[in-house]
Design an enzyme around this catalytic site. Structure first.
Site, mmCIF file in Angstrom:
data_model
loop_
_atom_site.group_PDB
_atom_site.id
_atom_site.type_symbol
_atom_site.label_atom_id
_atom_site.label_comp_id
_atom_site.label_asym_id
_atom_site.label_seq_id
_atom_site.Cartn_x
_atom_site.Cartn_y
_atom_site.Cartn_z
ATOM 1 N N LYS A 103 -17.637 14.867 -5.143
ATOM 2 C CA LYS A 103 -17.393 16.229 -4.646
ATOM 3 C C LYS A 103 -16.198 16.265 -3.699
ATOM 4 O O LYS A 103 -15.408 17.203 -3.729
ATOM 5 C CB LYS A 103 -18.625 16.769 -3.904
ATOM 6 C CG LYS A 103 -19.793 17.128 -4.779
ATOM 7 C CD LYS A 103 -20.887 17.827 -3.954
ATOM 8 C CE LYS A 103 -21.468 16.871 -2.949
ATOM 9 N NZ LYS A 103 -21.798 17.351 -1.671
ATOM 10 N N ARG A 112 -29.976 23.584 0.863
ATOM 11 C CA ARG A 112 -30.669 22.323 0.606
ATOM 12 C C ARG A 112 -32.115 22.544 0.177
ATOM 13 O O ARG A 112 -32.773 21.612 -0.288
ATOM 14 C CB ARG A 112 -30.643 21.434 1.856
ATOM 15 C CG ARG A 112 -29.250 20.952 2.238
ATOM 16 C CD ARG A 112 -29.300 20.105 3.491
ATOM 17 N NE ARG A 112 -27.975 19.711 3.950
ATOM 18 C CZ ARG A 112 -27.351 18.604 3.578
ATOM 19 N NH1 ARG A 112 -27.928 17.788 2.712
ATOM 20 N NH2 ARG A 112 -26.165 18.305 4.048
ATOM 21 N N ARG A 128 -15.325 3.640 -0.563
ATOM 22 C CA ARG A 128 -14.799 4.964 -0.200
ATOM 23 C C ARG A 128 -14.096 4.958 1.165
ATOM 24 O O ARG A 128 -14.569 4.369 2.127
ATOM 25 C CB ARG A 128 -15.937 5.994 -0.180
ATOM 26 C CG ARG A 128 -15.457 7.395 0.138
ATOM 27 C CD ARG A 128 -16.510 8.429 -0.183
ATOM 28 N NE ARG A 128 -17.674 8.367 0.679
ATOM 29 C CZ ARG A 128 -18.698 9.218 0.602
ATOM 30 N NH1 ARG A 128 -18.700 10.154 -0.331
ATOM 31 N NH2 ARG A 128 -19.722 9.111 1.420
ATOM 32 N N ARG A 172 -16.811 5.892 6.733
ATOM 33 C CA ARG A 172 -17.962 6.455 7.420
ATOM 34 C C ARG A 172 -18.953 5.341 7.754
ATOM 35 O O ARG A 172 -19.137 4.409 6.984
ATOM 36 C CB ARG A 172 -18.645 7.504 6.534
ATOM 37 C CG ARG A 172 -17.815 8.755 6.340
ATOM 38 C CD ARG A 172 -18.490 9.689 5.367
ATOM 39 N NE ARG A 172 -17.754 10.939 5.186
ATOM 40 C CZ ARG A 172 -17.801 11.687 4.097
ATOM 41 N NH1 ARG A 172 -18.544 11.309 3.069
ATOM 42 N NH2 ARG A 172 -17.119 12.804 4.017
ATOM 43 N N ARG A 196 -30.775 7.769 1.603
ATOM 44 C CA ARG A 196 -30.155 9.086 1.446
ATOM 45 C C ARG A 196 -30.367 9.628 0.035
ATOM 46 O O ARG A 196 -30.612 10.824 -0.155
ATOM 47 C CB ARG A 196 -28.651 9.001 1.753
ATOM 48 C CG ARG A 196 -28.324 8.807 3.228
ATOM 49 C CD ARG A 196 -26.838 8.610 3.453
ATOM 50 N NE ARG A 196 -26.086 9.831 3.241
ATOM 51 C CZ ARG A 196 -24.763 9.879 3.119
ATOM 52 N NH1 ARG A 196 -24.061 8.763 3.167
ATOM 53 N NH2 ARG A 196 -24.143 11.035 2.952
#
Length: 256
Positions: free
Chosen positions: A56, A131, A170, A203, A214
Site C-alpha cells: 500500500k 478497522r 523495507r 521502522r 500484527r
C-alpha cells in the site's frame, strides 16, 4: 515622519512573489497543467485495506498523483488535529491525556474536517480506517449526509509468508511516507530517498516476530470490514504478490 508597517496583504503578496521567483518556469507550467488536468478527473473516495508490507505504501502515492486525491492516514490526521486545536482535535487530546482510546465518532469527525481541505476536492484515499464494521457504518453515514459514498475498497491480498521477506527488507522516507525495498523496489541510491535525497529509515516493528502478531490481529479485525463492503459491491481484490507494474495495472483496471 512615521513609518507604517506594511499591510498584511502586501506582505503576503511580496512573500508569494519571492517564492514564485525561486520556481522555474517549467516547474510552474507543469504545476498549472497538473491542476488543469485534475479538474477533469472524476471524484473518487477510496479505502485501501491490506496487511503490513502488502505494498500500500508503494502504490498509495501513485494513486494519489494519478487521480488527484488527498491521502488520509488516521494517525497523521489525529496528530494534525490535536496540533491545530480543532474541536475534534481538542476532544482527541482530552481522551489521550486521560489514557482513553479516541472514540470512533471523534476519528470520523476528524476525517470530516480533513476532507473539507481543497486538496481533497477530487476525493480521498483512506488508509488505516475503518478497522471495524461499526467504524465503516459511521463513515458511510457521515459521507451519506454529504450525498457521497465510498466508491472503491482495494483489498491488497498476499500470503503471510511472503510478507516476512517484504517487511524485513523495507525502508521508509519518513517525511513523505514513500516506501522502498532492498530487493523488490530499491532506491536509486542505497539508503537515500529518490526525490529528496534524504536518508531512509527502518521502522522499529519491521521484524518477523512483531509481524506475526500484527498479521493475526489484522486478519481477525479486518475481514469483517472487507465482508461488509463486499456485500455492497465495493471491493476489488488486488493480488499484491506480483511485480509492482502488474499491481499498478490491477489498480488502474479497478479504478476505471
Amino acid at each position: 515622519t512615521t513609518l507604517r508597517a506594511p499591510r498584511p496583504s502586501t506582505v503576503r503578496a511580496s512573500e508569494m512573489a519571492e517564492a514564485l521567483a525561486e520556481v522555474s518556469t517549467d516547474a510552474l507550467m507543469r504545476e498549472i497543467q497538473r491542476r488543469l488536468d485534475c479538474q477533469s478527473k472524476p471524484d473518487k473516495r477510496l479505502i485501501l485495506v491490506g496487511p503490513p508490507g502488502c505494498g500500500k505504501g508503494t502504490q498509495s502515492p501513485k494513486i494519489k498523483a494519478e487521480h488527484c486525491l488527498c491521502h488520509l492516514a488516521t494517525g497523521d490526521m489525529l496528530r494534525a488535529a490535536v496540533k491545530a486545536g480543532t474541536p475534534n482535535g481538542v476532544r482527541a487530546k482530552t481522551a489521550m491525556e486521560s489514557g482513553a482510546l479516541v472514540s470512533d465518532d471523534i476519528v470520523v469527525g476528524i476525517i470530516e474536517e480533513a476532507i473539507k481541505d481543497v486538496s481533497c476536492r477530487n476525493g480521498f484515499i483512506l488508509d488505516g480506517f475503518p478497522r471495524t464494521v461499526p467504524q465503516a457504518k459511521m463513515l458511510d453515514e457521515m459521507l451519506g449526509k454529504k450525498g457521497v459514498a465510498v466508491d472503491n475498497v482495494l483489498d491488497f491480498q498476499i500470503p503471510d509468508e511472503v510478507l516476512v521477506e517484504r517487511i524485513e527488507g523495507r525502508w521508509i522516507h519518513a517525511a513523505s511516507g514513500r516506501s522502498y525495498h532492498t530487493k523488490f523496489s530499491p532506491p536509486k541510491v542505497a539508503g537515500v530517498d529518490d526525490i529528496t535525497g534524504e536518508p531512509l529509515m527502518k521502522r522499529k516493528d519491521d521484524n518477523a516476530a512483531t509481524l506475526k502478531s500484527r498479521l493475526d490481529a489484522f486478519h481477525a479485525q479486518t475481514q469483517p470490514v472487507i465482508d461488509y463492503y463486499k456485500s455492497r459491491g465495493k471491493v476489488n481484490v488486488i493480488h499484491a504478490n506480483k511485480p509492482s507494474k502488474n499491481v499498478e495495472e490491477q489498480i488502474a483496471s479497478a479504478l476505471k
